[in-house]
Design an enzyme around this catalytic site. Structure first.
Site, PDB file in Angstrom:
ATOM      1  N   GLN A   1       0.880  -1.173   0.000  1.00 24.52           N
ATOM      2  CA  GLN A   1       0.000   0.000   0.000  1.00 24.52           C
ATOM      3  C   GLN A   1       0.918   1.224   0.000  1.00 24.52           C
ATOM      4  O   GLN A   1       1.409   1.641   1.044  1.00 24.52           O
ATOM      5  CB  GLN A   1      -0.911  -0.027   1.235  1.00 24.52           C
ATOM      6  CG  GLN A   1      -1.724  -1.316   1.337  1.00 24.52           C
ATOM      7  CD  GLN A   1      -2.858  -1.402   0.321  1.00 24.52           C
ATOM      8  OE1 GLN A   1      -3.730  -0.537   0.289  1.00 24.52           O
ATOM      9  NE2 GLN A   1      -2.836  -2.423  -0.531  1.00 24.52           N
TER      10      GLN A   1
ATOM     11  N   GLY B   1     -11.669   2.694   5.094  1.00 24.62           N
ATOM     12  CA  GLY B   1     -10.807   1.830   4.294  1.00 24.62           C
ATOM     13  C   GLY B   1      -9.951   2.609   3.299  1.00 24.62           C
ATOM     14  O   GLY B   1     -10.143   3.813   3.093  1.00 24.62           O
ATOM     15  N   HIS B   2      -9.054   1.907   2.666  1.00 31.77           N
ATOM     16  CA  HIS B   2      -8.105   2.569   1.768  1.00 31.77           C
ATOM     17  C   HIS B   2      -8.804   3.191   0.556  1.00 31.77           C
ATOM     18  O   HIS B   2      -9.790   2.671   0.066  1.00 31.77           O
ATOM     19  CB  HIS B   2      -6.969   1.642   1.345  1.00 31.77           C
ATOM     20  CG  HIS B   2      -7.348   0.379   0.669  1.00 31.77           C
ATOM     21  ND1 HIS B   2      -6.414  -0.476   0.153  1.00 31.77           N
ATOM     22  CD2 HIS B   2      -8.545  -0.201   0.436  1.00 31.77           C
ATOM     23  CE1 HIS B   2      -7.014  -1.510  -0.374  1.00 31.77           C
ATOM     24  NE2 HIS B   2      -8.299  -1.367  -0.222  1.00 31.77           N
ATOM     25  N   ASN B   3      -8.276   4.313   0.159  1.00 30.63           N
ATOM     26  CA  ASN B   3      -8.718   5.020  -1.054  1.00 30.63           C
ATOM     27  C   ASN B   3     -10.053   5.753  -0.883  1.00 30.63           C
ATOM     28  O   ASN B   3     -10.560   6.313  -1.860  1.00 30.63           O
ATOM     29  CB  ASN B   3      -8.852   4.078  -2.266  1.00 30.63           C
ATOM     30  CG  ASN B   3      -7.685   3.138  -2.408  1.00 30.63           C
ATOM     31  OD1 ASN B   3      -6.541   3.534  -2.172  1.00 30.63           O
ATOM     32  ND2 ASN B   3      -7.940   1.912  -2.765  1.00 30.63           N
TER      33      ASN B   3
ATOM     34  N   THR C   1     -12.297   2.590  -1.272  1.00 37.31           N
ATOM     35  CA  THR C   1     -12.604   3.317  -2.505  1.00 37.31           C
ATOM     36  C   THR C   1     -14.045   3.839  -2.527  1.00 37.31           C
ATOM     37  O   THR C   1     -14.759   3.726  -3.530  1.00 37.31           O
ATOM     38  CB  THR C   1     -12.329   2.427  -3.741  1.00 37.31           C
ATOM     39  OG1 THR C   1     -11.107   1.712  -3.535  1.00 37.31           O
ATOM     40  CG2 THR C   1     -12.167   3.259  -4.999  1.00 37.31           C
TER      41      THR C   1
END
Lengths: 355, 355, 355
Positions: free
Chosen positions: C205, C246-248, C266
């Site tokens: 990441q 969460g990521h993004n 995302t």
């Protein structure tokens, strides 16, 4: 990436077949959507195939057999997302921060350290703990007495591991995760005091936690120690953030536990079980190999191998989709029932009158 | 256990009546299922009675009146699980790690320490905090200025207590729990800027948290400080991991809050309230004494004393079980409604034609 | 309050119009319900108007146009709750504990510190990090290498910020929050080993987290770093405890994420989005400006601007309220269907017999 790379070299790195200009260099990783000249990207899914026509990326990792626009540099591999992960790992490798034991770390007596262990300032290692070679321990980590940690692990800041727990090799634990806190175990003790007829007496939790090799544990996740034996996280299992694993649970190998999942106590998961976000499982259950449990699902009984369960209460996925989809029609069901009963009563009356 | 124990001595310890060989020694605690010779176990529930026939345990703690196989050494007590907890506590006692104040702890000015306080390296105690006798504070704990902690408490690594909060006696707080962070309080302030017509202005949270005696708080749980007065956790209440207690909540005595429960602000729980995992309660509610709220339940209005609520939306348990069990039949309901309407229309037509 | 204040001065402070005795002094803030003489309080909602008759408060902040009992000292303003927050902030201001860099803090090389930065003992600041003027960093905080933090921020104990993340100005992060841990990203890699046909290979990441100005982040919340670019928390957004981002993900400006909410990867939130406690959103979704998502709601597809969604599965609020309210009637629906089918069959028989 640290330095620009030729596509030819990346193809070799990921075991792929280059098609296009192998001398072309890329210097950044980017998503297909945002890639610019100089970027490497990949085709995450065949559904995105038509995006290839407009990409400005200098190189794209794609499936072996897809048709690509003329002039596009591609690296063909069997599993593009795996090749992508390999390229990232090789060209943007994790950089260790701690290669030695900081003079400001607090080490107990009898601590065994493998070669190349790094421990940051302010970390605390209890008596008799052992830490395998090349394992990195960030500042603010605590490792209780008697804990055994394998080689090549990484404990990010604020990880707390209670006494006597064991971690295998290549285990990554993210910030704030707590491993080995007491399981939630109390017995209801009757008293002679009518104002407090019952008190919750703590049951000492004398077991431990065993984390097998290649496990990753997310930030602020908690894995409680067993009452008697060991809570076990099986090899290769990946746990997301804010997950609760209760005492005496055992996951199989290669399970996926996504964010905010809760496992009550004494649950047994088979291998390759996936549990999506915010799902919860009641205690003393078994979940078979390769079962999948959907987001926010509530599991109250055993799940068969391979089964997909959705909903709270949980149903097999096919049925769940059809059944839960009816909820929005319930007001209409109600109206129809009222109408039917009215028409039926009218008919009954007519027939009674006519009979 | 530290050393093997005669069953006779364990019987005396737990106030039980021995039947069998009192000289027989045990050296480990084990579950009924896994017990081997040399192990002590107990009968957790009468449902497991028939397991006694095959147990290899050297001693079993059982109910006063159950019939046991000949030759089995048993200790008869009124509450076997309570006796089991007592035996564990006596023979596998918690061992303090910190009996003194580490020279590497960071203490502010005017800190008051009772006799036998232990503070680990790297812990921080703010100005004017007071810590009761024999309380143990692990490394990585922070105790804000003005905090008052009673006697015989245990704060595991990474516990953070904000300023001016108060903990009673014998309180155990597990790793990463945060007590006294600001409650989630904002007011919507209109602005003259059409691009940002409203901003969320923080309402300073000037209250505190009060944790009464004998409370245990799980890992990574958060208990927010009150806006004005105090968030209160009542005597003997046990809170599991990753629970959120919002500002101004007050729990009664001896409540149980299981993992990942969320209490919004200004909730009042009576005594002996149990809230199962992942349940959530909306703000400004009252829950009566001895009420029980099931796992994943969503409570949006007051709950009467003794009531059992299940489901999201929540219903009284009996109704909830019957009602939620119908969800899987909804596709069938739909088909039946369609069929009924068709048959009804046919009948109506026939009668109209025949009339 | 540090010292008693004249109501006249408080009126001036909040820009209000005094009615009553401006010389009267107050020395405490209290809720309308509990206020005593000497207390200042406010009318949180017009619904509480009749409480004014019995209040013992020495002063009450009220709406500009409400009728109040004779003899009650009031301060009239356009937004009483905003005035209340302003008065609290002015008279009970946050008091910084750390005004300098503790000699027991651990600073890497090349760290840039603005004027008036305070860093507590035991905090760790990695190489090349920069910290803006007047920012306060409590003990037990870790700030990774390359992190940039703006002016006037406050990081409470046990906050962990991974490398290269960026925080704006006036950001408050509560105890135990983890910012920038690796997103949950794995690819399924097929192997040649039939015993382990697939392993989850970690996708590095390499993105970061960007927290814009005026954001507040709750205790033990986790915000993961992006896979490639940045996870973004928009200006003025307020996040409660134990939330997972969460990521993004990208939130808009002035969003509210209440306790235990989970955002998978995302997700794009517009401005002024509110997500209530324990709600969860699946990955790769968009939520439009000013949308509201209810507590425990499960969002599986995009949400339009302004829409209010409730339930799991989620429905538009109006429909959701009508539909979910029917669940308790499902056993009755079932009975009615059975009865209807019986009566219908009888009618059909009669008509067939009579035809």
């Amino acid at each position: 990436m640290k330095s620009p790379q030729r596509l030819r070299d990346i193809a070799e790195l990921v075991g792929g077949r280059l098609s296009g200009d192998g001398e072309c260099k890329v210097s950044r990783f980017a998503s297909l959507e945002k890639a610019l000249p100089g970027d490497l990207t990949y085709l995450e899914s065949p559904k995105l195939l038509k995006e290839l026509a407009s990409t400005r990326a200098s190189g794209v990792i794609v499936d072996e057999d897809v048709a690509v626009p003329a002039g596009l540099n591609v690296i063909r591999v069997r599993q593009p997302s795996v090749a992508w992960a390999k390229a990232l790992a090789a060209l943007c490798p994790y950089e260790r921060l701690f290669h030695e034991v900081s003079p400001h770390a607090h080490l107990g007596t009898g601590v065994e350290l493998g070669a190349g262990v790094g421990i940051g300032p302010g970390a605390w290692i209890g008596d008799g703990a052992s830490i395998g070679a090349r394992t990195e321990i960030y500042p603010g980590v605590t490792v209780g007495p008697g804990v055994a940690i394998g080689e090549d692990c990484r404990l990010y800041p604020g990880v707390h591991i209670y006494r006597d727990c064991r971690l295998g090799r290549r285990v990554i634990v993210h910030g704030g995760a707590v491993i080995g806190a007491d399981g939630y175990g109390y017995v209801q003790e009757e008293t002679a005091d009518p104002a407090e007829p019952v008190v919750h007496r703590k049951v000492p939790q004398i077991g431990t936690v065993v984390i097998e090799d290649d496990v990753e544990i997310g930030a602020n996740t908690t894995i409680d120690r067993a009452a008697l034996e060991a809570t076990v996280i099986g090899l290769g299992t990946k746990i997301d953030n804010l997950v609760m694993v209760g005492h005496n649970c055992r996951t199989g190998r290669h399970c996926l536990l996504i964010a905010q999942v809760g496992l009550a106590g004494t649950i047994e998961l088979g291998d390759y079980v996936t549990i999506a976000g915010q799902a919860g499982l009641a205690g003393h259950l078994k979940v078979g190999d390769r079962a999948t449990i959907g987001a926010q699902t509530g599991i109250m009984s055993d799940v068969e191998p391979g089964q997909v369960m959705i909903g709270s209460p949980a149903l097999p996925a096919g049925l769940a989709r059809r059944a839960y989809a009816q909820i929005e029609h319930l007001p209409e069901f109600r109206r129809q029932l009222q109408e039917i009963r009215k028409r039926l009563a009218e008919l009954e009356e007519k027939i009674a009158a006519g009979g």
